[in-house]
Enzyme design. Structure first.
Site, PDB file in Angstrom:
ATOM      1  N   GLY A   1       4.109 -15.691   6.208  1.00 49.97           N
ATOM      2  CA  GLY A   1       3.392 -15.282   7.417  1.00 49.97           C
ATOM      3  C   GLY A   1       4.328 -14.929   8.562  1.00 49.97           C
ATOM      4  O   GLY A   1       5.527 -15.217   8.513  1.00 49.97           O
TER       5      GLY A   1
ATOM      6  N   GLN B   1      13.878 -14.096   5.090  1.00 52.89           N
ATOM      7  CA  GLN B   1      12.660 -14.902   4.984  1.00 52.89           C
ATOM      8  C   GLN B   1      12.209 -14.855   3.529  1.00 52.89           C
ATOM      9  O   GLN B   1      11.683 -13.851   3.065  1.00 52.89           O
ATOM     10  CB  GLN B   1      11.561 -14.335   5.891  1.00 52.89           C
TER      11      GLN B   1
ATOM     12  N   GLY C   1      35.982  49.688  -3.781  1.00 54.74           N
ATOM     13  CA  GLY C   1      34.880  48.976  -4.427  1.00 54.74           C
ATOM     14  C   GLY C   1      35.229  48.590  -5.847  1.00 54.74           C
ATOM     15  O   GLY C   1      35.958  49.301  -6.540  1.00 54.74           O
TER      16      GLY C   1
ATOM     17  N   ASN D   1      37.692  31.374  -4.528  1.00 53.70           N
ATOM     18  CA  ASN D   1      38.472  30.392  -3.768  1.00 53.70           C
ATOM     19  C   ASN D   1      38.841  29.178  -4.597  1.00 53.70           C
ATOM     20  O   ASN D   1      39.615  28.345  -4.177  1.00 53.70           O
ATOM     21  CB  ASN D   1      37.701  29.946  -2.528  1.00 53.70           C
ATOM     22  N   TYR D   2      38.302  29.075  -5.804  1.00 49.86           N
ATOM     23  CA  TYR D   2      38.447  27.851  -6.582  1.00 49.86           C
ATOM     24  C   TYR D   2      39.039  28.202  -7.926  1.00 49.86           C
ATOM     25  O   TYR D   2      38.493  29.026  -8.657  1.00 49.86           O
ATOM     26  CB  TYR D   2      37.052  27.228  -6.726  1.00 49.86           C
TER      27      TYR D   2
ATOM     28  N   ARG E   1       0.798  -1.232   0.000  1.00 46.32           N
ATOM     29  CA  ARG E   1       0.000   0.000   0.000  1.00 46.32           C
ATOM     30  C   ARG E   1       0.830   1.283   0.000  1.00 46.32           C
ATOM     31  O   ARG E   1       0.303   2.363  -0.194  1.00 46.32           O
ATOM     32  CB  ARG E   1      -0.960  -0.006   1.195  1.00 46.32           C
TER      33      ARG E   1
END
Ligand code: UD1
Ligand code: CA
Length: 466
Positions: free
Chosen positions: A86, A81, A432, A395-396, A16
Site C-alpha cells: 500500500g 518497497q 558521369g 567512404n568505407y 492494466r
C-alpha cells in the site's frame, strides 16, 4: 525557507498496461513517466529526491540512473518497497531517507504532468507546519479517495472501497499529491494499520491522525485535471500524450509559430522557434531542435537534434536525425522532399539537398547542391559544388572510414563513385559514370570508365521459330 524533500511513489505494478515494461518507464512525449516527475522536482530545487521502487525495481533504477548521468544531474535516492503493501507502506520505506527538518512532498511516478507552480502552491500551503493536500473534482470519482469535509475543514480521506453510499457521492478526490513536515509524516506513518477493505497500509489514513492531533489540514483544489491525471492503461497514456501535445502546440502558437494543425504535431523533447516559423501537419520533433526565423517545415517530417537556421525550408517527408553529433542546416538551405540528414551533416547557407539524398558526417559549404539520389558520407564539400544524381562517396573500405574532399566549384557528374580517401581538385569536373580512386587536379576533366564503342549494323538476336 524549509528544505523540500520529494518522495515519488513508483513501486506499483501497473497491471492494466499489460506490458513487460514497468509502468513508470512508459514514455510520454519521449520521456519516461517518472522522469517527468523527477524533472519537475528538479525545478523545485528539492534537497533530496527519493524514488520508491518495487515492481521492475532494477530496470527502473537503471533507467533513471542512466538518464541522470546523461543529463549531468544527481541521480535520485532509491528505496525499495518489497512487497507492495500500500501507499502508506511505500512511504514508510522512505522514512530513513527523509531528514526531520524538511517538508516532504509526495508525488506519484505515474502522474507525469504535474507542474512546478502547482507544487509550489502546495508547499506554500504547507508552510512548514500544515498537512497540505492537492485535490480535484472528478466527474466520475469512482476508485479514488474521497475528501471528507465538515464545512471547509478536512476530516479524512476515505478510499472508494471503504466509502459508504453517501461518501461515494462526493466528487472531490485526493490526487495522490501532498506536502507536510517530514517529522509529522513520520509520526503518523508509525500509526498506520491495514484494517480496511483492501488490507493495505493507506497513506491517506494520516489525514485522520492529523485531525486527531489537532494539526492543520488544508486541501487545495486544482482546476486543471490534466496535471493530476494518472496513467494506468494504454488508453490513458495516449489521452495524456494528446493533452500534453495540444498544450505544447498552443504554447508554440502563442509565441507566433504557425502550425497547420495543432492536433497533428508531436514534440518529444525541446523545440525552440524563431519568428515566422511554419510547420505543416504530422511533424515529429525529438531531442533538441531549434528552428530559426522564417523556417518552413513541410508535412510529415521527422526532425531530431538539429539546428535549422533562418529561412531554410525542409520539404515534406524529410528525416533528420543529428543524434549526438547534431545536424546543422544553414540559412536559406533547401532540403527534401524525401531527404535524409544523419549525424554530423553540416550544411552551409543556400545548400540544396534534394530527394533521396543522404548526408552523413559531411560538411557542405555555401551554395553546394546535391539534388537527386546521392550519398555524401565523411565528405568535405566546397562552395558551389554540384554533385550529380546517383553519385556516392565510397567512404568505407570494410574496416575503416575515409574522407572525400571535393573542393570548391567542382562539378561531379551523375552516377560517380568517389573512392575515399580522395580529393577532387577545385573547379574540376568528373565525367558521369566515373569511379575515381586517385586525386584529381584542379580545373581538370577527370573520366574513369570504360571507353564507349559502337558496333555498326548490329543485329539483335531473334526468337527461334516454333
Ligand atoms: C491512491 C490514493 C487515493 C487517490 C489515488 C489517486 C491511497 C490509499 N489512496 O489510490 O486516495 O485518490 O491514489 O490516484 O493512497 N504504490 C506503491 N506501492 C504500493 C502501492 C502503490 O509505490 O504498495 C504507488 C503506485 O505505483 C502509484 C501510487 O503509489 O504510483 C498510487 O497507487 P495506486 O494504486 O494507483 O493508487 P490507489 O491506492 O488506488
Ligand atoms: Ca491500490
Amino acid at each position: 525557507m524549509t528544505a523540500v524533500d520529494v518522495v515519488i511513489m513508483a513501486a506499483g505494478k501497473g497491471t492494466r498496461m499489460k506490458s513487460r515494461l514497468p509502468k513508470v518507464l512508459h514514455r510520454l512525449a519521449g520521456r519516461a513517466l517518472v522522469q517527468h516527475v523527477i524533472d519537475t522536482a528538479a525545478g523545485l530545487k528539492a534537497r533530496h529526491v527519493v524514488v520508491i521502487t518495487g515492481h521492475g525495481a532494477p530496470e527502473v533504477e537503471a533507467a533513471l540512473t542512466r538518464s541522470a548521468a546523461a543529463a549531468g544531474a544527481t541521480p535520485p535516492v532509491f528505496v525499495r518497497q518489497e512487497p507492495q503493501l500500500g501507499t502508506g507502506h511505500a512511504v514508510q520505506q522512505a522514512v530513513p531517507a527523509l531528514p526531520d527538518d524538511g517538508i516532504a512532498l509526495i508525488l506519484n511516478g505515474d502522474v507525469p504532468l504535474i507542474e512546478a507552480a502547482t507544487l509550489r502552491g502546495l508547499i506554500t500551503d504547507c508552510a512548514g507546519k500544515r498537512l497540505a493536500l492537492l485535490t480535484v473534482d472528478m466527474p466520475d470519482p469512482s476508485g479514488y479517495g474521497r475528501i471528507i469535509r465538515s464545512g471547509d475543514a478536512v476530516l479524512a480521506i476515505v478510499e472508494h472501497k471503504d466509502a459508504d453510499a453517501q461518501q461515494r457521492q462526493i466528487r472531490e478526490i485526493y490526487t495522490g499529491v501532498m506536502a507536510l513536515p517530514a517529522a509529522l509524516l513520520k509520526r503518523w506513518l508509525a500509526r498506520l494499520t491495514n484494517d480496511n477493505s483492501q488490507g493495505e497500509y493507506y497513506l491517506t489514513d494520516i489525514v485522520k491522525f492529523a485531525v486527531a492531533d489537532g494539526a492543520d489540514v488544508v486541501a487545495t483544489k486544482t482546476p486543471d485535471k490534466v496535471q493530476v491525471d494518472g496513467v494506468n492503461s494504454p488508453v490513458q497514456l495516449a489521452e495524456l500524450e494528446r493533452a500534453y501535445q495540444l498544450r505544447h502546440a498552443r504554447t508554440l502558437m502563442d509565441h507566433g509559430v504557425r502550425l497547420a494543425d495543432p492536433a497533428r504535431l508531436d514534440v518529444r523533447g525541446t523545440l525552440s522557434c524563431g519568428q515566422d516559423v511554419e510547420i505543416d501537419v504530422n511533424c515529429v520533433f525529438e531531442g533538441s531542435v531549434s528552428l530559426g526565423d522564417g523556417v518552413r517545415i513541410g508535412a510529415n517530417c521527422v526532425i531530431a537534434n538539429a539546428t535549422i537556421l533562418a529561412g531554410a525550408v525542409i520539404h515534406p517527408f524529410t528525416h533528420i536525425d543529428g543524434e549526438k553529433a547534431g545536424v546543422r542546416v544553414g540559412e536559406g538551405a533547401l532540403v527534401g522532399p524525401f531527404a535524409r540528414l544523419r549525424p554530423g551533416a553540416q550544411l552551409g547557407a543556400e545548400v540544396h539537398i534534394g530527394n533521396f539524398v543522404e548526408v552523413k558526417n559531411s560538411t557542405l559549404a555555401a551554395g553546394a547542391k546535391a539534388n537527386h539520389l546521392a550519398y555524401l558520407g565523411d565528405a568535405t564539400v566546397g562552395e558551389r559544388v554540384n554533385y550529380g544524381a546517383g553519385s556516392i562517396t565510397a567512404n568505407y573500405d570494410g574496416a575503416n572510414k575515409h574522407r572525400t574532399v571535393i573542393e570548391a566549384d567542382v562539378h561531379v557528374g551523375s552516377n560517380c563513385v568517389l573512392v575515399a580517401p580522395v580529393t577532387i581538385g577545385a573547379g574540376g569536373t568528373v565525367g558521369g559514370g566515373s569511379t575515381i580512386t586517385k586525386d584529381t587536379p584542379a580545373g581538370a576533366l577527370s573520366v574513369a570508365r570504360g571507353k564507349q564503342i559502337s558496333v555498326a549494323n548490329w543485329e539483335r538476336p531473334k526468337k527461334a521459330p516454333k
